[in-house]
Design an enzyme around this catalytic site. Structure first.
Site, PDB file in Angstrom:
ATOM      1  N   HIS A 132       0.876  -1.179   0.000  1.00  0.00           N
ATOM      2  CA  HIS A 132       0.000   0.000   0.000  1.00  0.00           C
ATOM      3  C   HIS A 132       0.917   1.234   0.000  1.00  0.00           C
ATOM      4  CE1 HIS A 132      -4.293   1.421   1.107  1.00  0.00           C
ATOM      5  NE2 HIS A 132      -3.602   2.508   0.793  1.00  0.00           N
ATOM      6  N   ASN A 303     -12.039  -0.498  -4.898  1.00  0.00           N
ATOM      7  CA  ASN A 303     -12.068   0.690  -4.053  1.00  0.00           C
ATOM      8  C   ASN A 303     -12.892   1.725  -4.795  1.00  0.00           C
ATOM      9  OD1 ASN A 303     -10.248  -0.769  -2.562  1.00  0.00           O
ATOM     10  ND2 ASN A 303      -8.545   0.663  -2.784  1.00  0.00           N
ATOM     11  N   TYR A 305     -14.815   5.415  -4.700  1.00  0.00           N
ATOM     12  CA  TYR A 305     -15.064   6.689  -4.034  1.00  0.00           C
ATOM     13  C   TYR A 305     -16.023   7.590  -4.813  1.00  0.00           C
ATOM     14  CZ  TYR A 305     -11.588   5.428  -0.591  1.00  0.00           C
ATOM     15  OH  TYR A 305     -10.930   4.792   0.415  1.00  0.00           O
ATOM     16  N   GLU A 363     -12.552  -0.645  -0.259  1.00  0.00           N
ATOM     17  CA  GLU A 363     -12.509   0.692   0.333  1.00  0.00           C
ATOM     18  C   GLU A 363     -13.711   1.488  -0.168  1.00  0.00           C
ATOM     19  OE1 GLU A 363      -8.953   3.093  -0.154  1.00  0.00           O
ATOM     20  OE2 GLU A 363      -7.683   1.347   0.237  1.00  0.00           O
TER      21      GLU A 363
HETATM   22  C1  FCB Z   1      -7.505   5.542  -1.490  1.00  0.00           C
HETATM   23  C2  FCB Z   1      -6.304   4.962  -0.785  1.00  0.00           C
HETATM   24  C3  FCB Z   1      -6.367   5.071   0.713  1.00  0.00           C
HETATM   25  C4  FCB Z   1      -6.982   6.361   1.170  1.00  0.00           C
HETATM   26  C5  FCB Z   1      -8.272   6.645   0.451  1.00  0.00           C
HETATM   27  C6  FCB Z   1      -8.965   7.895   0.876  1.00  0.00           C
HETATM   28  O1  FCB Z   1      -7.142   5.903  -2.787  1.00  0.00           O
HETATM   29  O2  FCB Z   1      -6.156   3.602  -1.113  1.00  0.00           O
HETATM   30  O3  FCB Z   1      -5.080   4.859   1.212  1.00  0.00           O
HETATM   31  O4  FCB Z   1      -6.077   7.387   1.064  1.00  0.00           O
HETATM   32  O5  FCB Z   1      -8.037   6.695  -0.929  1.00  0.00           O
END
Ligand code: FCB
Length: 453
Positions: A132, A303, A305, A363
């Site tokens: 990571h 992941n 967002y 995530e």
């Molecule tokens: C992702 C990352 C993680 C964190 C989140 C907000 O891209 O994997 O480490 O910073 O964003």
């Protein structure tokens, strides 16, 4: 645009999900551990980058962060008290090897052993990410991921870790977000090591993916009952308008942003559309590399967002596309669009287009400008974000998405890379002056949800 409580899918409950659904939180080593020079840890590229003036917005580093290295028991207690059944963490490679030819560092190994035992003792299934982003600086000094020899160093590291923890850790993630390692690290320079070169970034990307592909059989050999995967940062890509040119820009952007990873991991090679755009900047691919990268995995970590909105931009190299930020969208305090529907679209698309095996949201989370008032953090917006995204996971499962687990980012506020401590993503607030942990309203909600309250 403010979301009214009445708009929320309040009816969501844990029993809407399968009994064996994995409920976790995600963390990463550099963002929480601190103890940068303790027990033989050597500097990572993030120590170097953060110490360089102008790279991190508040001038901070991860030298102390949440001091998780010393407070991990309290942190695992928190995860347990939330009612979680899984915990995703990463290993700091610079704690394990302090030089190219070094023997593994017993103290570094012992830390992760204690941590894993601590998880198991609390009913938390350990999900281990090998990389990571905290590459040892001495490896960067020899070219880092741009140097193919780094793949072999990674394999040695993966070998040592899986032998050491494989009796207890059955879920292994080779890499977190190769896009960020490659592109933020080497194209836009926002992340360590801070290079700004597209060909370099694409070569780094290729070598990272190769290290993934070559590590999978090794992990399986060391841990026969392992479940192995990779975590990608993926974005649904939307056009800024209905015009044919903006829609074509979506396809070009998607070719590098998403398919560059998905196509090659699932045996289709790099997408022709993206290769044509990057031309001579494409990476050197040696015979056998693509076959190695396309090794079957047990799961894919997504992941998620926010969606990316793009428009046609003829002058932008190489994609002739540009990301835009429509003003009419709901956003977190970080400016990231809040779009749970985008998660449904993304998960259904990935499940439909690629033979991923099980899917996990590894995530998902939001950053808001939290305040501690009267001993409480009333982060209603983060709680609502969580509720709406869990409803999106439920909808994606109903739509055929095969999602087997959800990891919230993150257990704790932490060092948010180039933003330093300015962005808080935690379900738990960190008072950095005292290192006190205070579970936020969102964390209380997650906990009540998990307990079926
Ligand atoms: C992702 C990352 C993680 C964190 C989140 C907000 O891209 O994997 O480490 O910073 O964003």
């Amino acid at each position: 645009m403010t979301m009214m409580l009445t708009d929320l899918p309040m009816a969501i409950q844990r029993s809407d999900f399968a009994g064996d659904f994995v409920w976790g939180v995600s963390t990463s080593s550099y963002q929480i551990e601190g103890a940068a020079a303790v027990d033989g840890r050597v500097p990572s590229i993030w120590d170097t980058f953060a110490a360089t003036p102008g790279k991190v917005r508040d001038g901070s580093t991860g030298a102390v962060a949440c001091d998780h290295y010393h407070r991990w028991e309290e942190d695992l207690d928190l995860a347990q008290s939330m009612g979680l059944n899984a915990y995703r963490f990463s290993i700091a490679w610079p704690r394990i090897f302090n030089g190219v030819d070094a023997e593994p560092n017993a103290k570094g190994l012992a830390f992760y052993s204690r941590l894993v035992d601590g998880m198991l003792a609390r009913g938390l299934q350990p999900w281990c990410t090998l990389y990571h982003w905290d590459l040892p600086q001495y490896i960067q000094d020899q070219g880092g991921w741009n140097n193919r020899a780094t793949v072999d160093l990674y394999l040695r590291y993966a070998d040592v870790m899986t032998r050491h923890l494989g009796d207890r850790v059955k879920h292994w993630i080779t890499h977190n977000e190769p896009w960020c390692t490659a592109m933020h690290g080497n194209w836009d320079g926002m992340h360590a090591p801070g290079n700004k070169s597209l060909p370099l970034a694409l070569q780094v990307c290729h070598n990272v993916l190769l290290s993934h592909g070559r590590a999978v059989p090794l992990i399986r050999a060391n841990v026969p009952d392992a479940k192995v995967g990779i975590a990608l940062s993926l974005h649904p890509v939307m056009p800024a308008s209905d015009s044919a040119t903006d829609r074509a820009a979506v396809s070009r952007h998607d070719a590098l942003r998403n398919r560059w990873f998905l196509d090659v991991l699932y045996g289709r090679g790099y997408p022709a559309e993206a290769l044509a755009l990057v031309g001579a900047d494409a990476p050197v691919v040696e015979p056998g590399d693509l076959e190695a990268i396309a090794v079957p995995c047990d799961f894919l970590g997504v992941n998620y967002y926010f969606p990316e909105v793009v428009r046609d931009a003829p002058d932008e190299y190489p994609l002739r596309a540009q990301i835009v930020f429509p003003p009419d969208r709901q956003r977190t305090d970080f400016g990231w669009e809040v779009a749970p529907d985008g998660m449904v679209t993304l998960l259904e698309r990935v499940a439909r287009d690629y033979p991923t095996g099980d899917l996990y949201v590894t995530e998902n989370g939001s950053s808001y400008d939290d305040h501690l008032e009267d001993g409480l953090v009333r982060d209603t917006a983060r709680r609502d974000y969580l509720i709406r995204h869990l409803a999106a996971v439920r909808d994606a499962i109903a739509g055929g998405g095969g999602i087997k687990g959800y990891f919230a980012w993150s257990l704790l506020d932490n060092f948010e890379w180039a933003e330093g401590y300015l962005r808080r993503f935690g379900l738990t607030y960190i008072d950095y002056e005292t290192q006190r942990r205070i579970v936020k309203q969102s964390g209380e909600w997650y906990s009540a949800f998990l307990r079926g309250a």
